[in-house]
Design a protein around this motif. Structure first.
Motif, mmCIF file in Angstrom:
data_model
loop_
_atom_site.group_PDB
_atom_site.id
_atom_site.type_symbol
_atom_site.label_atom_id
_atom_site.label_comp_id
_atom_site.label_asym_id
_atom_site.label_seq_id
_atom_site.Cartn_x
_atom_site.Cartn_y
_atom_site.Cartn_z
ATOM 1 N N GLY A 401 -72.763 65.202 -21.296
ATOM 2 C CA GLY A 401 -72.286 65.077 -19.929
ATOM 3 C C GLY A 401 -71.928 63.659 -19.534
ATOM 4 O O GLY A 401 -71.813 63.356 -18.338
ATOM 5 N N SER A 402 -71.731 62.784 -20.526
ATOM 6 C CA SER A 402 -71.393 61.392 -20.220
ATOM 7 C C SER A 402 -69.919 61.202 -19.913
ATOM 8 O O SER A 402 -69.450 60.087 -19.733
ATOM 9 C CB SER A 402 -71.799 60.478 -21.387
ATOM 10 N N ILE A 403 -69.184 62.305 -19.842
ATOM 11 C CA ILE A 403 -67.804 62.281 -19.347
ATOM 12 C C ILE A 403 -67.666 63.446 -18.370
ATOM 13 O O ILE A 403 -68.181 64.548 -18.630
ATOM 14 C CB ILE A 403 -66.773 62.347 -20.492
ATOM 15 N N SER A 404 -66.997 63.215 -17.265
ATOM 16 C CA SER A 404 -66.795 64.252 -16.256
ATOM 17 C C SER A 404 -65.760 65.261 -16.736
ATOM 18 O O SER A 404 -64.896 64.943 -17.558
ATOM 19 C CB SER A 404 -66.322 63.597 -14.960
ATOM 20 N N ASP A 405 -65.837 66.481 -16.202
ATOM 21 C CA ASP A 405 -64.814 67.475 -16.545
ATOM 22 C C ASP A 405 -63.672 67.487 -15.531
ATOM 23 O O ASP A 405 -62.849 68.390 -15.521
ATOM 24 C CB ASP A 405 -65.412 68.869 -16.739
ATOM 25 N N VAL A 418 -69.496 62.219 -24.380
ATOM 26 C CA VAL A 418 -69.742 63.545 -24.962
ATOM 27 C C VAL A 418 -69.707 64.570 -23.831
ATOM 28 O O VAL A 418 -70.469 64.465 -22.871
ATOM 29 C CB VAL A 418 -71.097 63.596 -25.693
ATOM 30 N N LEU A 419 -68.814 65.539 -23.960
ATOM 31 C CA LEU A 419 -68.684 66.603 -22.967
ATOM 32 C C LEU A 419 -69.524 67.789 -23.414
ATOM 33 O O LEU A 419 -69.351 68.295 -24.524
ATOM 34 C CB LEU A 419 -67.218 67.013 -22.821
ATOM 35 N N GLN A 420 -70.422 68.218 -22.548
ATOM 36 C CA GLN A 420 -71.308 69.341 -22.869
ATOM 37 C C GLN A 420 -70.602 70.653 -22.569
ATOM 38 O O GLN A 420 -70.100 70.868 -21.455
ATOM 39 C CB GLN A 420 -72.592 69.232 -22.047
ATOM 40 N N THR A 421 -70.545 71.555 -23.560
ATOM 41 C CA THR A 421 -70.006 72.907 -23.350
ATOM 42 C C THR A 421 -70.935 73.912 -24.013
ATOM 43 O O THR A 421 -71.775 73.554 -24.840
ATOM 44 C CB THR A 421 -68.579 73.058 -23.932
ATOM 45 N N ASP A 422 -70.744 75.169 -23.658
ATOM 46 C CA ASP A 422 -71.634 76.218 -24.155
ATOM 47 C C ASP A 422 -70.909 77.122 -25.143
ATOM 48 O O ASP A 422 -69.758 77.528 -24.931
ATOM 49 C CB ASP A 422 -72.172 77.057 -22.998
ATOM 50 N N TYR A 423 -71.625 77.437 -26.203
ATOM 51 C CA TYR A 423 -71.163 78.373 -27.232
ATOM 52 C C TYR A 423 -70.833 79.726 -26.597
ATOM 53 O O TYR A 423 -71.495 80.188 -25.675
ATOM 54 C CB TYR A 423 -72.274 78.506 -28.262
ATOM 55 N N ARG A 424 -69.764 80.328 -27.088
ATOM 56 C CA ARG A 424 -69.311 81.658 -26.687
ATOM 57 C C ARG A 424 -68.817 81.713 -25.245
ATOM 58 O O ARG A 424 -68.861 82.776 -24.623
ATOM 59 C CB ARG A 424 -70.387 82.713 -26.933
ATOM 60 N N ASN A 493 -67.304 78.105 -32.085
ATOM 61 C CA ASN A 493 -67.632 77.305 -33.264
ATOM 62 C C ASN A 493 -68.600 76.204 -32.836
ATOM 63 O O ASN A 493 -68.193 75.178 -32.275
ATOM 64 C CB ASN A 493 -66.342 76.718 -33.858
ATOM 65 N N VAL A 494 -69.889 76.432 -33.090
ATOM 66 C CA VAL A 494 -70.920 75.472 -32.680
ATOM 67 C C VAL A 494 -70.714 74.151 -33.418
ATOM 68 O O VAL A 494 -70.340 74.127 -34.591
ATOM 69 C CB VAL A 494 -72.325 76.041 -32.981
ATOM 70 N N GLY A 495 -70.946 73.047 -32.723
ATOM 71 C CA GLY A 495 -70.862 71.758 -33.399
ATOM 72 C C GLY A 495 -70.474 70.642 -32.451
ATOM 73 O O GLY A 495 -70.457 70.794 -31.225
ATOM 74 N N MET A 496 -70.170 69.502 -33.049
ATOM 75 C CA MET A 496 -69.733 68.310 -32.328
ATOM 76 C C MET A 496 -68.287 68.070 -32.741
ATOM 77 O O MET A 496 -68.005 67.759 -33.908
ATOM 78 C CB MET A 496 -70.612 67.120 -32.715
ATOM 79 N N GLN A 512 -60.430 59.162 -26.614
ATOM 80 C CA GLN A 512 -61.017 60.286 -27.351
ATOM 81 C C GLN A 512 -62.413 60.530 -26.782
ATOM 82 O O GLN A 512 -62.968 59.698 -26.066
ATOM 83 C CB GLN A 512 -61.106 59.963 -28.856
ATOM 84 N N PHE A 513 -62.971 61.682 -27.113
ATOM 85 C CA PHE A 513 -64.384 61.950 -26.837
ATOM 86 C C PHE A 513 -64.816 63.081 -27.760
ATOM 87 O O PHE A 513 -64.021 63.587 -28.559
ATOM 88 C CB PHE A 513 -64.636 62.290 -25.360
ATOM 89 N N TYR A 514 -66.073 63.442 -27.678
ATOM 90 C CA TYR A 514 -66.578 64.556 -28.481
ATOM 91 C C TYR A 514 -67.025 65.683 -27.565
ATOM 92 O O TYR A 514 -67.599 65.449 -26.501
ATOM 93 C CB TYR A 514 -67.740 64.110 -29.380
ATOM 94 N N MET A 515 -66.699 66.893 -27.988
ATOM 95 C CA MET A 515 -67.096 68.083 -27.257
ATOM 96 C C MET A 515 -68.270 68.712 -28.002
ATOM 97 O O MET A 515 -68.130 69.123 -29.158
ATOM 98 C CB MET A 515 -65.919 69.059 -27.153
ATOM 99 N N ARG A 516 -69.419 68.723 -27.345
ATOM 100 C CA ARG A 516 -70.613 69.321 -27.947
ATOM 101 C C ARG A 516 -70.651 70.793 -27.553
ATOM 102 O O ARG A 516 -70.896 71.131 -26.400
ATOM 103 C CB ARG A 516 -71.858 68.596 -27.440
ATOM 104 N N VAL A 517 -70.369 71.655 -28.522
ATOM 105 C CA VAL A 517 -70.427 73.098 -28.288
ATOM 106 C C VAL A 517 -71.831 73.539 -28.679
ATOM 107 O O VAL A 517 -72.187 73.544 -29.859
ATOM 108 C CB VAL A 517 -69.347 73.842 -29.096
ATOM 109 N N TYR A 518 -72.630 73.855 -27.666
ATOM 110 C CA TYR A 518 -74.080 73.929 -27.838
ATOM 111 C C TYR A 518 -74.606 75.353 -27.750
ATOM 112 O O TYR A 518 -74.156 76.171 -26.938
ATOM 113 C CB TYR A 518 -74.753 73.076 -26.756
ATOM 114 N N THR A 519 -75.593 75.630 -28.599
ATOM 115 C CA THR A 519 -76.420 76.822 -28.471
ATOM 116 C C THR A 519 -77.850 76.430 -28.798
ATOM 117 O O THR A 519 -78.087 75.535 -29.623
ATOM 118 C CB THR A 519 -75.954 77.955 -29.398
#
Length: 548
Positions: A401-405, A418-424, A493-496, A512-519
């Motif tokens: 969540g260190s970058i706003s959406d 790092v942008l926090q997102t949720d799996y599925r 696809n879970v991952g960074m 650039q940034f990273y999208m954390r697809v989290y479960t």
């Protein structure tokens, strides 16, 4: 080579299964293996007539093509014979459940000079045309890139006859300066100068030819592996039928020229249906204050003579022309993709999005140096790959969540975004371009549906013009000046995963940034564990991957 497990439930079979999973955790038991051994070196190259230090793979510039088939396991042993750390990344290869192998610094520790690392990739449920490239420093400006092709499995229908030949065509802008000089320029906080030329397969003007026989049809896999510029590709007196874009079979539209934005890949069919002679292949810059042009040759086997006349001209600064062409590129709904079922059987337009992410780029100065940002955050790499920090639960490396959406409208600042997102979940991402250049964005780990693009500011009402039926699914999209592009992506696809500008100086300086697809799940059905052979660096040094 096929790895087959013995039947039954004996202890020996179970041990063999565990061993295979441990060594090749991404590999399906029935899927073939292809082995590659690559030595990465410096070497003299002369693409624009002056000597430069290039990055070679097994002595080749560009590097060797990777030929594969859907679901193949690619075992690529990379020896780093350079004097600096090195990584390869795989543009468009989705690394299902396995972002550890993505080969960018946010996921993978660099290969130290004099060392080697074996990538274990599976091209799971993919077809199409892609490329690999060196991701660290400014190595991409020195070479180290090459084509990737993934053919359909036998018995999976392909919506066109087998071509009589299949060529990789790597195009891109190029500098006469060495990559180290360009990197030093950027490190001093300066912008890059205008490029010196354009290369086709690592060669300058008329340095490359493609041989054809009259009456036969050829597939050209065209990738823009350059550093900045959109390029227009055309062949004198020949039409091109578009058949595939970054893993999606397309509606087979015929074009006389094709805009290929930086980072993008297209497959076209070209039939040698003209009088037998040599014809110009032309590549020129788009939307640039001066036009760079280079040529290659399409050579008929029974050619009656060399190329003649001026090379055919193409579009230069016309944005509407390019936008209309982009909108005409659509998915072939009845064709099979990597599986037998039609590509149109996934009805993305009927799925409700659970989140809208709006991303706006910006350029500016930070501490007197040039930087670029997404939603005001200019990315700085930490001392440890984000994925390893996440896996080993190492604190202090990044904050989800260190970058706003949404764009903040504030000034540029430095952070490890790092942008926090949720799996599925199924999300809408809008790229808002308030700058006067064409931009190009790539998302690792995914294909996404390009549902809309237009001029001006995106609003909720812009959704009324979305293509919810047959938008093309791809991994790199352009955004026109003072315009927006909207995509839909199923986060399966879970991952960074790295989301970056393909304008290489901009990604190097923070766009650039990273999208954390989290479960919260730890099941290998959702994500593989860290590879047993993973290099561990930074704060992950001394950790253990996992026991056999």
């Amino acid at each position: 080579m096929h790895l087959k497990l013995a039947g039954g439930t004996s202890a020996a079979a179970l041990l063999l299964s565990l061993l295979a999973l441990s060594l090749f955790h991404s590999a399906g038991a029935e899927d073939p293996y292809r082995f590659f051994s690559w030595n990465v070196t410096y070497g003299d190259i002369f693409p624009l007539g002056v000597r430069q230090t290039g990055i070679l793979i097994n002595g080749q510039f560009p590097g060797p093509d990777i030929h594969s088939v859907t679901n193949d396991n690619l075992i690529i042993n990379v020896f780093n014979s350079l004097d600096e750390p090195f990584l390869l990344s795989w543009n468009g290869i989705q690394q299902r459940r396995n972002s550890f192998e993505d080969g960018v610094f946010g996921t993978t520790c660099p290969i130290a000079p004099g060392k080697n690392f074996t990538y274990i990739l599976q091209v799971k449920d993919q077809i199409g045309s892609f490329y690999y490239f060196p991701s660290l420093a400014f190595h991409k400006a020195g070479g180290g890139f090459g084509g990737i092709r993934i053919l359909s499995r036998p018995r999976i229908p392909v919506p066109f006859p087998d071509p009589d030949g299949d060529y990789t065509v790597l195009i891109g802008d190029w500098y006469k300066s060495n990559h180290t000089t360009l990197k030093a320029h950027l490190d001093k906080g300066k912008k890059l100068p205008f490029p010196d030329g354009i290369l086709i397969n690592g060669r300058g003007p008329n340095g490359v030819s493609f041989n054809v026989e009259q009456g036969k049809t050829y597939r050209l896999r065209v990738s823009n592996v350059g550093l900045e510029h959109s390029l227009n590709f055309r062949i004198q007196n020949h039409k091109m039928k578009l058949v595939e874009v970054e893993g999606t079979h397309t509606v087979q539209t015929t074009y006389s020229s094709l805009d290929v934005h930086v980072g993008q890949s297209y497959s076209v069919l070209v039939t040698a249906d003209q009088p037998a002679q040599d014809y110009y292949i032309v590549v020129s810059t788009r939307f640039s204050y001066k036009v760079l042009t280079t040529t290659g040759v399409l050579r008929y086997s029974n050619s009656a003579g060399p190329v003649s006349g001026p090379p055919p001209g193409g579009p230069t600064i016309q944005i509407d022309w390019s936008l209309n062409q982009a909108r005409s590129i659509r998915t072939n709904l009845t064709a099979s993709g990597p599986r037998p079922n039609p590509q149109g059987s996934y009805h993305y337009g009927l799925i409700n999005t659970s989140r809208t992410i709006v991303l706006a780029s910006s350029a500016g100065q930070v501490n007197g140096k040039q930087r670029y940002a997404m939603n005001s955050v200019s990315y700085v790499a930490p001392d440890t790959p984000l994925k390893l920090a996440d896996y080993f639960k190492i604190s202090g490396v990044f904050r989800p969540g260190s970058i706003s959406d949404r764009p903040t409208g504030g000034g540029i600042y430095l952070d490890t975004s790092v942008l926090q997102t949720d799996y599925r979940t199924f999300v809408e991402i809008v790229f808002q371009n308030n700058e006067n250049i064409v931009q190009s964005y790539h998302l690792d780990g995914y294909s996404f549906f390009v549902v809309g693009m237009d001029g001006g500011q995106w609003t909720a009402a812009s959704r009324n013009q979305y293509n919810l039926h047959d938008a093309v699914s791809r991994c790199t999209t352009q955004v026109y000046p003072m315009s927006w592009t909207a995509i839909y992506v199923a986060l399966d696809n879970v991952g960074m995963w790295n989301l970056r500008s393909e304008f290489w100086a901009r990604q190097y300086l923070g766009q650039q940034f990273y999208m954390r697809v989290y479960t919260s799940s730890t099941s290998i059905r959702d994500e593989f564990p860290v590879p047993k052979n993973a290099i561990l660096c930074g704060r992950a040094s001394g950790r253990h991957t996992r026991p056999l």
